[in-house]
Scaffold this motif. Structure first.
Motif, mmCIF file in Angstrom:
data_model
loop_
_atom_site.group_PDB
_atom_site.id
_atom_site.type_symbol
_atom_site.label_atom_id
_atom_site.label_comp_id
_atom_site.label_asym_id
_atom_site.label_seq_id
_atom_site.Cartn_x
_atom_site.Cartn_y
_atom_site.Cartn_z
ATOM 1 N N LEU A 367 -6.909 2.351 -2.579
ATOM 2 C CA LEU A 367 -8.235 1.771 -2.364
ATOM 3 C C LEU A 367 -8.418 1.515 -0.875
ATOM 4 O O LEU A 367 -7.593 0.848 -0.248
ATOM 5 N N GLU A 368 -9.474 2.048 -0.297
ATOM 6 C CA GLU A 368 -9.629 2.038 1.152
ATOM 7 C C GLU A 368 -9.677 0.631 1.735
ATOM 8 O O GLU A 368 -8.942 0.319 2.681
ATOM 9 N N ILE A 369 -10.518 -0.244 1.202
ATOM 10 C CA ILE A 369 -10.673 -1.584 1.768
ATOM 11 C C ILE A 369 -9.393 -2.376 1.637
ATOM 12 O O ILE A 369 -8.922 -3.011 2.592
ATOM 13 N N GLU A 370 -8.781 -2.329 0.452
ATOM 14 C CA GLU A 370 -7.573 -3.097 0.223
ATOM 15 C C GLU A 370 -6.416 -2.604 1.089
ATOM 16 O O GLU A 370 -5.614 -3.395 1.588
ATOM 17 N N ARG A 371 -6.318 -1.275 1.247
ATOM 18 C CA ARG A 371 -5.243 -0.738 2.080
ATOM 19 C C ARG A 371 -5.396 -1.211 3.523
ATOM 20 O O ARG A 371 -4.424 -1.649 4.151
ATOM 21 N N ASN A 372 -6.603 -1.106 4.066
ATOM 22 C CA ASN A 372 -6.845 -1.562 5.433
ATOM 23 C C ASN A 372 -6.540 -3.048 5.586
ATOM 24 O O ASN A 372 -6.002 -3.489 6.605
ATOM 25 N N PHE A 373 -6.875 -3.784 4.579
ATOM 26 C CA PHE A 373 -6.629 -5.221 4.544
ATOM 27 C C PHE A 373 -5.129 -5.514 4.667
ATOM 28 O O PHE A 373 -4.690 -6.307 5.491
ATOM 29 N N LEU A 374 -4.319 -4.842 3.859
ATOM 30 C CA LEU A 374 -2.881 -5.095 3.835
ATOM 31 C C LEU A 374 -2.160 -4.496 5.033
ATOM 32 O O LEU A 374 -1.069 -4.953 5.384
ATOM 33 N N MET A 375 -2.752 -3.497 5.659
ATOM 34 C CA MET A 375 -2.135 -2.870 6.822
ATOM 35 C C MET A 375 -2.710 -3.396 8.141
ATOM 36 O O MET A 375 -2.531 -2.779 9.184
ATOM 37 N N ASP A 376 -3.390 -4.524 8.097
ATOM 38 C CA ASP A 376 -3.940 -5.136 9.307
ATOM 39 C C ASP A 376 -2.789 -5.605 10.196
ATOM 40 O O ASP A 376 -2.044 -6.514 9.838
ATOM 41 N N ALA A 377 -2.638 -4.972 11.348
ATOM 42 C CA ALA A 377 -1.516 -5.277 12.243
ATOM 43 C C ALA A 377 -1.595 -6.679 12.826
ATOM 44 O O ALA A 377 -0.583 -7.224 13.279
ATOM 45 N N SER A 378 -2.769 -7.282 12.825
ATOM 46 C CA SER A 378 -2.916 -8.617 13.400
ATOM 47 C C SER A 378 -2.443 -9.724 12.465
ATOM 48 O O SER A 378 -2.261 -10.862 12.879
ATOM 49 N N MET A 379 -2.241 -9.384 11.190
ATOM 50 C CA MET A 379 -1.776 -10.375 10.225
ATOM 51 C C MET A 379 -0.263 -10.556 10.329
ATOM 52 O O MET A 379 0.475 -9.571 10.419
ATOM 53 N N THR A 380 0.212 -11.794 10.293
ATOM 54 C CA THR A 380 1.647 -12.063 10.446
ATOM 55 C C THR A 380 2.238 -12.888 9.311
ATOM 56 O O THR A 380 3.451 -12.900 9.129
ATOM 57 N N GLU A 381 1.394 -13.602 8.544
ATOM 58 C CA GLU A 381 1.890 -14.468 7.477
ATOM 59 C C GLU A 381 1.230 -14.136 6.152
ATOM 60 O O GLU A 381 0.097 -13.649 6.116
ATOM 61 N N ILE A 382 1.943 -14.426 5.070
ATOM 62 C CA ILE A 382 1.417 -14.153 3.741
ATOM 63 C C ILE A 382 1.710 -15.328 2.814
ATOM 64 O O ILE A 382 2.778 -15.935 2.870
#
Length: 396
Positions: A367-382
């Motif tokens: 899924l395009e939106i979800e993939r981009n969301f999870l591969m956001d390089a600026s995100m560091t915590e989950i």
């Protein structure tokens, strides 16, 4: 005059270079391709295949797929003991092997027999396929079929694959009555994982339309202590799978955050309290509960990136195995505004999870939106929290 005639070829060449050559270059998509254009090109290539209505071809079983139906001891004799064994909602065991992008795998074991084998590690044997293999290479090895006849408990069911299934979740049949689902990355059109299953496990997974959803509902009650253990196991698996996929694409790992997990839990808690308050106000004002619920479901424009994923077209709240009302973007944002988090630095992904974590996490990459969301390089915590079938994931 002679000088002018001699110069005509040169003038023609100059005009050609001025007007025609730039037009040719501008039509060449290989010179400058934005990420969006590249994604569109790759996705358009994924539809260039032929399906057939003939009986699906059954490939010779090979690689790790040959362990489905075998005793777990046959697997551990070669690959050693698992790093842990997780509980599942169906009272089976999930055996976790490997630690990184090269060797991670999950096995579902029932009464000592392997019924389901999820392979994520890039160096593991998924013959005749390979992790990282392109869809074009897959076409050279196997044909894709839109329907499969599968036997389950003496009943013959027909699975129907959508166009999206055929492109990003194609199903392969083997000659030992088992199957493999090839999980494709939407952006690269490469295999990121392979899921081997026996027929009952494939039916119960419920990802292909068989005209019924009854297999999704557990036929037994899960007590609170066991449910907490299952939720903790699901959380660990989600962290592992998402970080392994980020590792594969050379992104930094996401650090598990108790604070973000706490925020996710609070969102669910606040929703429950708000529902109670709304019902009380509803009684006092003599409005019907239906009107209050309808008003609550209307989402306002949200300043936060929130994706509400629902695998089913039916109303989630009407399903017997969904005991809670579905969260809305408004409810999520209301709680986030009460925290110290900057809304533009937070990503929220909410899902009604009727499949297991292995499927859910890898399917997001189709899924395009979800993939981009999870591969956001600026995100560091989950952070991740479960409430029965509801899952709320927060990135920061």
């Amino acid at each position: 005059m002679k000088t002018f005639l001699r110069s005509l070829p040169l003038i023609f060449i100059m005009l050609l270079a001025t007007y025609w050559l730039p037009e040719v270059i501008s039509r060449n998509p290989a010179d400058i391709i934005t990420p969006k254009e590249e994604s569109e090109i790759i996705q358009s290539e994924s539809f260039d295949y032929q399906t057939t209505d003939l009986e699906p071809e059954k490939l010779p079983v090979a690689g790790l797929g040959s362990y489905v139906g075998q005793k777990i001891e046959n697997f551990t004799e070669k690959f050693g003991n698992p790093k842990r064994i997780d509980p599942t909602v169906y009272e089976e065991e999930s055996w976790i092997f490997g630690k990184d992008e090269t060797d991670y795998a999950q096995l579902i074991v029932k009464n000592g027999i392997i019924t389901d084998l999820f392979v994520l590690g890039s160096e593991l044997d998924v013959a005749p396929f390979k992790i990282g293999m392109s869809i074009t290479e897959v076409f050279q090895l196997a044909s894709f079929y839109p329907t499969y006849s599968v036997e389950n408990q003496g009943e013959q069911l027909t699975l129907e694959l959508t166009e999206s299934d055929l492109n990003y979740r194609p199903l392969i049949a083997f000659d030992n009555q088992t199957f493999a689902v090839l999980m494709m990355d939407r952006s690269t059109n490469q295999i990121i994982a392979v899921r081997y299953l026996d027929s009952p496990s494939l039916i119960r997974l419920g990802v292909y339309d068989d005209g019924s959803k009854k297999h999704l509902i557990p036929s037994f009650e899960v007590d609170e202590i066991r449910q907490d253990a299952i939720n903790e196991a699901n959380q660990k698996q989600a962290y592992e799978i998402l970080n392994i996929l980020r590792q594969r694409y050379e992104l930094s790992a996401l650090t598990p955050s108790d604070a973000l997990t706490g925020v996710a839990e609070t969102i669910f808690t606040n929703q429950g309290e708000q529902i109670i308050a709304d019902r009380q106000a509803d009684k006092e004002s003599s409005f019907s509960e239906t009107e209050t619920s309808d008003n609550a479901i209307k989402n306002q424009n949200s300043s936060i990136e929130t994706f509400i994923l629902d695998d089913n077209s039916d109303s989630i709240d009407e399903q017997t195995n969904q005991p809670y009302q579905t969260l809305t973007s408004e409810q999520i944002e209301r709680t986030l505004q009460e925290t110290e988090l900057e809304l533009n630095e937070v990503r929220v992904l909410y899902s009604i999870q009727e499949t297991d974590v292995a499927w859910l996490a890898t399917n997001w990459f189709s899924l395009e939106i979800e993939r981009n969301f999870l591969m956001d390089a600026s995100m560091t915590e989950i952070g991740l929290f479960y409430r029965a079938n509801d899952m709320l994931l927060i990135l920061h």
